[in-house]
Design a protein around this motif. Sequence first.
Motif, short mmCIF file in Angstrom:
data_model
loop_
_atom_site.label_atom_id
_atom_site.label_comp_id
_atom_site.label_asym_id
_atom_site.label_seq_id
_atom_site.Cartn_x
_atom_site.Cartn_y
_atom_site.Cartn_z
N VAL A 80 0.69 -1.32 -0.01
CA VAL A 80 0.18 0.16 0.12
C VAL A 80 0.81 1.32 -0.14
O VAL A 80 2.14 1.32 0.40
CB VAL A 80 -0.91 0.07 1.34
N PRO A 81 0.35 2.35 -0.37
CA PRO A 81 0.94 3.55 -0.27
C PRO A 81 1.28 3.82 1.32
O PRO A 81 0.26 3.53 2.15
CB PRO A 81 -0.11 4.74 -0.75
N GLN A 82 2.33 4.17 1.68
CA GLN A 82 2.77 4.45 3.03
C GLN A 82 2.17 6.10 3.48
O GLN A 82 2.96 6.80 3.51
CB GLN A 82 4.28 4.35 3.31
N ALA A 83 1.29 5.73 4.54
CA ALA A 83 0.71 7.08 5.13
C ALA A 83 0.98 6.98 6.61
O ALA A 83 1.95 5.98 7.03
CB ALA A 83 -0.82 7.36 4.94
N SER A 84 0.16 7.24 7.40
CA SER A 84 0.02 7.32 8.63
C SER A 84 -0.30 5.70 9.06
O SER A 84 -1.26 5.22 8.48
CB SER A 84 -0.82 8.20 9.39
N PRO A 85 0.53 5.07 9.88
CA PRO A 85 0.45 3.73 10.28
C PRO A 85 -0.84 3.43 11.00
O PRO A 85 -1.29 4.16 11.89
CB PRO A 85 1.61 3.10 10.94
N LEU A 86 -1.42 2.20 10.69
CA LEU A 86 -2.53 1.68 11.56
C LEU A 86 -2.26 0.96 12.74
O LEU A 86 -1.29 0.13 12.31
CB LEU A 86 -3.63 1.08 10.83
N PRO A 87 -2.90 1.08 13.76
CA PRO A 87 -2.42 0.18 15.02
C PRO A 87 -2.61 -1.19 14.63
O PRO A 87 -3.60 -1.45 13.69
CB PRO A 87 -3.43 0.71 16.12
N GLY A 88 -1.91 -2.26 15.21
CA GLY A 88 -1.92 -3.49 14.72
C GLY A 88 -1.29 -3.93 13.49
O GLY A 88 -1.33 -5.17 13.30
N LEU A 89 -0.61 -2.97 12.72
CA LEU A 89 -0.05 -3.18 11.57
C LEU A 89 1.27 -2.82 11.56
O LEU A 89 1.86 -1.77 12.04
CB LEU A 89 -0.75 -2.64 10.28
N GLN B 47 6.87 -1.74 6.25
CA GLN B 47 8.07 -1.87 5.65
C GLN B 47 8.25 -1.37 4.04
O GLN B 47 7.82 -1.85 3.49
CB GLN B 47 8.68 -3.29 5.92
N THR B 48 9.12 -0.11 4.23
CA THR B 48 9.16 0.59 2.96
C THR B 48 9.70 -0.47 1.82
O THR B 48 10.65 -1.11 2.19
CB THR B 48 10.01 1.62 2.81
N LEU B 49 8.95 -0.57 0.81
CA LEU B 49 9.27 -1.50 -0.55
C LEU B 49 10.20 -0.61 -1.44
O LEU B 49 11.28 -0.90 -1.94
CB LEU B 49 8.04 -1.98 -1.24
N TYR B 50 9.57 0.38 -1.96
CA TYR B 50 10.21 1.34 -2.93
C TYR B 50 9.29 2.59 -3.27
O TYR B 50 8.37 2.63 -2.47
CB TYR B 50 10.44 0.85 -4.25
N SER B 51 9.96 3.55 -3.71
CA SER B 51 9.20 4.84 -4.00
C SER B 51 8.93 5.18 -5.38
O SER B 51 9.65 4.49 -6.34
CB SER B 51 10.41 6.02 -3.64
N GLU B 52 7.85 5.93 -5.45
CA GLU B 52 7.29 6.17 -7.02
C GLU B 52 6.87 7.51 -7.19
O GLU B 52 6.62 8.27 -5.90
CB GLU B 52 6.34 5.30 -7.50
N ARG B 53 7.22 8.13 -8.36
CA ARG B 53 7.27 9.69 -8.48
C ARG B 53 5.79 9.62 -9.30
O ARG B 53 5.64 8.91 -10.23
CB ARG B 53 8.33 10.23 -9.20
N SER B 54 5.00 10.60 -8.98
CA SER B 54 3.66 10.96 -9.61
C SER B 54 3.76 12.39 -10.21
O SER B 54 4.29 13.35 -9.63
CB SER B 54 2.28 10.77 -8.64
#
Length: 304
Positions: A161-170, A173-180
């Motif tokens: 998923v896109p990395q935003a604010s983490p949800l509790p219980g999850l 780990q960053t996978l890669y970055s993409e540019r839009s």
Amino acid sequence: MSRRETLAQVSDFDIRLLRVFRSVVESGGFSAAENVLGIGRSAISQQMSDLEQRLGLRLCQRGRAGFSLTEEGREVYQSSLRLLGAMETFRTEVNGLHQHLRGELNIGLTDNLVTVPHMRITHALAQLKDRGPDVRIQIRMIAPNQVEQGVLDGSLNIGVVPQASPLPGLEYQTLYSERSLLYCAVGHPLFYADDTYIEEARLDSQDAIAPTFRLPADVQASYQRLNCTASASDREGMAFLILTGRYIGYLPDHYAQSWVQQGRLRALKPSQRFHDLNLAWVTRKGRRPNLVLESFIESLSQAR
């Protein structure tokens, strides 16, 4: 030696003593076992005494007449061979599970990751299939919030998923970055306009598309300045609207590339209007051990 109560359990200490006993028997005595075990005769003698005391049985005769097993010693030796053999079989079979994985992997993906040049997910899936030909892989292409919910409720083993604010219980780990980049399509009033002459106010006044999935604050700022009159739950929905020629919107550059090459999309002010977004794999905290999942994560960590 006096009889004792039935042996209650076999401890790690007992296993070590039985291994010494086996070496002594197969070497033909204490002296001959010294080189095999790498310890002195006195230490071997002490460990044999400990085993006899532990079992409450006299296992062997030792002295000037030489080494010989008692009747009980012969029976214990045969039993020890079966026990140690069973342990080795167990070890081999468990190690085999790591080499021949079985089970299934349920993975949820944000749409349109297949065009990411790094292809880390693709490579990791290939390695998983090589290690476990019988593993069943099930992929669900769903919106990021559904991916996170699926991982939380256990219907998915892992998601991206896109990395935003983490949800509790999850765990993320960053996978890669993409540019839009900010795109418009053929038929839009700005498609043939020179970037140099497009005023910021005019650009910000165009009908634009906003995503409904969670994004980091810095990425949200890119949308807040636009005139967002439509929304989409995923990037494919955004692409549909942009390709109408009636809206502008952000798309990952790797995803938009084929349309750009076809002359159907163009990026507006690409050196100024862009944002970078980290994509992360997500798993549930405190998840149960799962060899298939751990093998996939290992491959995902190593893939480049």
